[in-house]
Design a protein around this motif. Structure first.
Motif, PDB file in Angstrom:
ATOM      1  N   TRP A  89       0.814  -1.222   0.000  1.00 20.93           N
ATOM      2  CA  TRP A  89       0.000   0.000   0.000  1.00 20.93           C
ATOM      3  C   TRP A  89       0.844   1.266   0.000  1.00 20.93           C
ATOM      4  O   TRP A  89       0.524   2.252  -0.686  1.00 20.93           O
ATOM      5  CB  TRP A  89      -0.916  -0.025   1.224  1.00 20.93           C
ATOM      6  CG  TRP A  89      -1.618   1.288   1.487  1.00 20.93           C
ATOM      7  CD1 TRP A  89      -2.745   1.758   0.886  1.00 20.93           C
ATOM      8  CD2 TRP A  89      -1.207   2.302   2.423  1.00 20.93           C
ATOM      9  NE1 TRP A  89      -3.066   2.992   1.388  1.00 20.93           N
ATOM     10  CE2 TRP A  89      -2.146   3.351   2.335  1.00 20.93           C
ATOM     11  CE3 TRP A  89      -0.148   2.403   3.321  1.00 20.93           C
ATOM     12  CZ2 TRP A  89      -2.043   4.502   3.114  1.00 20.93           C
ATOM     13  CZ3 TRP A  89      -0.046   3.544   4.094  1.00 20.93           C
ATOM     14  CH2 TRP A  89      -0.985   4.582   3.985  1.00 20.93           C
ATOM     15  N   ALA A  90       1.954   1.250   0.746  1.00 21.18           N
ATOM     16  CA  ALA A  90       2.682   2.488   1.038  1.00 21.18           C
ATOM     17  C   ALA A  90       3.578   2.931  -0.120  1.00 21.18           C
ATOM     18  O   ALA A  90       4.085   2.122  -0.894  1.00 21.18           O
ATOM     19  CB  ALA A  90       3.525   2.302   2.298  1.00 21.18           C
ATOM     20  N   ASP A  91       3.776   4.252  -0.202  1.00 17.18           N
ATOM     21  CA  ASP A  91       4.802   4.821  -1.078  1.00 17.18           C
ATOM     22  C   ASP A  91       6.173   4.726  -0.420  1.00 17.18           C
ATOM     23  O   ASP A  91       7.191   4.655  -1.113  1.00 17.18           O
ATOM     24  CB  ASP A  91       4.488   6.289  -1.381  1.00 17.18           C
ATOM     25  CG  ASP A  91       3.209   6.449  -2.191  1.00 17.18           C
ATOM     26  OD1 ASP A  91       3.037   5.702  -3.179  1.00 17.18           O
ATOM     27  OD2 ASP A  91       2.387   7.317  -1.838  1.00 17.18           O
ATOM     28  N   ILE A  92       6.184   4.755   0.884  1.00 14.23           N
ATOM     29  CA  ILE A  92       7.423   4.605   1.652  1.00 14.23           C
ATOM     30  C   ILE A  92       7.064   4.106   3.037  1.00 14.23           C
ATOM     31  O   ILE A  92       6.026   4.478   3.595  1.00 14.23           O
ATOM     32  CB  ILE A  92       8.219   5.934   1.728  1.00 14.23           C
ATOM     33  CG1 ILE A  92       9.551   5.733   2.460  1.00 14.23           C
ATOM     34  CG2 ILE A  92       7.402   7.031   2.387  1.00 14.23           C
ATOM     35  CD1 ILE A  92      10.464   6.952   2.425  1.00 14.23           C
ATOM     36  N   ILE A  93       7.902   3.243   3.592  1.00 11.50           N
ATOM     37  CA  ILE A  93       7.762   2.787   4.970  1.00 11.50           C
ATOM     38  C   ILE A  93       8.870   3.431   5.785  1.00 11.50           C
ATOM     39  O   ILE A  93      10.043   3.383   5.409  1.00 11.50           O
ATOM     40  CB  ILE A  93       7.843   1.256   5.076  1.00 11.50           C
ATOM     41  CG1 ILE A  93       6.671   0.609   4.336  1.00 11.50           C
ATOM     42  CG2 ILE A  93       7.861   0.806   6.537  1.00 11.50           C
ATOM     43  CD1 ILE A  93       6.726  -0.902   4.279  1.00 11.50           C
ATOM     44  N   VAL A  94       8.488   4.045   6.898  1.00 16.68           N
ATOM     45  CA  VAL A  94       9.449   4.687   7.789  1.00 16.68           C
ATOM     46  C   VAL A  94       9.330   4.038   9.163  1.00 16.68           C
ATOM     47  O   VAL A  94       8.238   4.026   9.746  1.00 16.68           O
ATOM     48  CB  VAL A  94       9.185   6.201   7.899  1.00 16.68           C
ATOM     49  CG1 VAL A  94      10.222   6.855   8.816  1.00 16.68           C
ATOM     50  CG2 VAL A  94       9.181   6.846   6.521  1.00 16.68           C
ATOM     51  N   VAL A  95      10.419   3.480   9.659  1.00 14.84           N
ATOM     52  CA  VAL A  95      10.423   2.878  10.982  1.00 14.84           C
ATOM     53  C   VAL A  95      11.210   3.796  11.913  1.00 14.84           C
ATOM     54  O   VAL A  95      12.425   3.964  11.773  1.00 14.84           O
ATOM     55  CB  VAL A  95      11.043   1.470  10.973  1.00 14.84           C
ATOM     56  CG1 VAL A  95      10.903   0.822  12.355  1.00 14.84           C
ATOM     57  CG2 VAL A  95      10.381   0.598   9.908  1.00 14.84           C
TER      58      VAL A  95
END
Length: 403
Positions: A82-88
């Motif tokens: 789903w995401a354009d970017i994943i940020v942890v």
């Protein structure tokens, strides 16, 4: 809501560290800038930050377990796609280790391993953990896998100690995210180290050997590399100028300190740009006290400093690209080509003190770039900012040719 992230879909992962409280502010900033945000947290993160707060701010349910409260399955594959970017943020030492080895024991790890978009991690841990050899190996693995690993900050840590390992402030993480999703980034997934500025070699507590370099050219190259998507470390000598906050800057004074910093970072980078005006020699001994004016003459014994460009050129791997600079006063082209060969560099950026308006301290520069095989390209006088973009464009082309 309009904003610089309007229309962007961001998945925010939160792991169980004390820095998780900062993720609330990061979430608010992302939403304020127009992003649609879904949050996935590890079970231990719920001890540090309230899922209710996160759900209220994001306006989406927070995913924690494999099975939701309504007995529905939390589809990690769809979340990862789903995401354009994943940020942890924060990313604990434990999660870094799991991600590097592919261990999948919670929902967030399943999402990360299912991701089809860029993954950015913001490490946060105590200094001893950050500096541990195992953590360094895991970080190198994540970078080599193409993930975006943000630097850490220096400051007060959860242990009460002060040192490296503090998570970047939310505003800085936001800047990295914006940079990542806002356009063409030819160097995404790669990392770079740049040297800039002069070095000061002490003679006594108040005097040193140095030069007039402002560091502007190297700083602009570091900014341009970061803007092109590369995770960039700038090793900067003594100057009042600074790079953009997104660039990880290591301040040094002497050539030996600069060499040590570069040697530590270079093995895990793909691009090295040695733009600093490093002192070739340093005093063999440094006086403990100020040298008083007595004799008519003062003789200094000098020893050679380590050669940073040559070290990188001789130790580079096939997937690394090394760029050096040459400031010449005579026989410019011949000297630059000889330096290119002797240092085993991939490019030498040559500028001449004979060129009016392109000297130390100027905002402009005029260069010729030499490459192996007789390739050369000359650029007219232009701002160092514009020239940096031209140099980085050529770097991006050459590094992709190596791939």
């Amino acid at each position: 809501m309009n904003g610089i992230l309007s229309g962007k879909k961001i998945l925010l992962g939160i792991t169980g560290g004390i820095a998780a409280y900062k993720s609330i502010l990061l979430l608010r900033l992302l939403v304020k800038e127009g992003a649609t945000v879904q949050v996935v947290i590890t079970p231990s993160a719920a001890s540090f930050v309230s899922p209710l707060v996160l759900a209220t701010l994001s306006k989406h349910p927070v995913a924690i377990e494999w099975v939701k409260d309504d007995a529905q399955w939390a589809n990690h594959v769809m979340l990862g796609r789903w995401a354009d970017i994943i940020v942890v943020a924060p990313t604990t030492c434990n999660t870094i280790s799991k991600f590097a080895t592919g261990l999948c024991d919670n929902l967030l790890m399943a999402v990360l391993l299912s991701a089809t978009c860029p993954v950015m991690i913001a490490p946060a841990m105590d200094e001893d953990m950050w500096l541990h050899a195992a953590t360094n190996r895991n970080m190198a693995t994540l970078r080599s896998d193409g993930h975006i690993v943000l630097p850490v900050a220096h400051g007060e840590l959860g242990s009460g100690l002060t040192g490296e390992g503090r998570m970047l402030e939310p505003e800085i993480i936001l800047a990295h995210i914006v940079q990542m999703v806002s356009g063409s980034k030819p160097l995404v997934g790669l990392s770079a180290v740049v040297t800039a500025g002069p070095t000061h070699e002490p003679i006594d507590p108040v005097r040193f050997i140095g030069n007039h370099s402002s560091g502007l050219m190297g700083i602009e190259i570091a900014n341009a590399l970061q803007a092109a998507g590369a995770q960039t470390t700038l090793v900067l000598g003594p100057t009042h100028l600074r790079a953009n906050s997104a660039v990880n800057t290591i301040m040094v004074t002497t050539a030996q300190q600069m060499f040590d910093a570069v040697a530590n970072v270079f093995p895990d980078t793909q691009i090295g740009v040695m733009a600093a005006a490093v002192a070739d020699y340093r005093p063999a001994t440094v006086a403990d006290q100020k040298i008083k004016k007595q004799a008519h003459e003062l003789a200094l014994s000098l020893v050679k400093n380590p050669d940073i460009l040559q070290h990188c050129g001789m130790n580079k791997s096939t997937n690394q690209l090394v760029v050096g600079f040459a400031l010449e006063t005579n026989n410019e082209a011949a000297n630059a080509i000889e330096k290119l060969q002797r240092k085993n560099a991939d490019m030498i950026v040559m500028n001449s003190l004979q060129d009016e308006g392109a000297t130390f301290g100027s905002a402009n520069n005029k260069v010729t770039i030499f490459e192996p095989g007789g390739l050369s390209q000359s650029f007219p006088l232009m701002s160092k900012q514009d020239l940096a973009k031209e140099i980085v464009s050529l770097i991006a082309k050459r590094i992709h040719e190596k791939a």
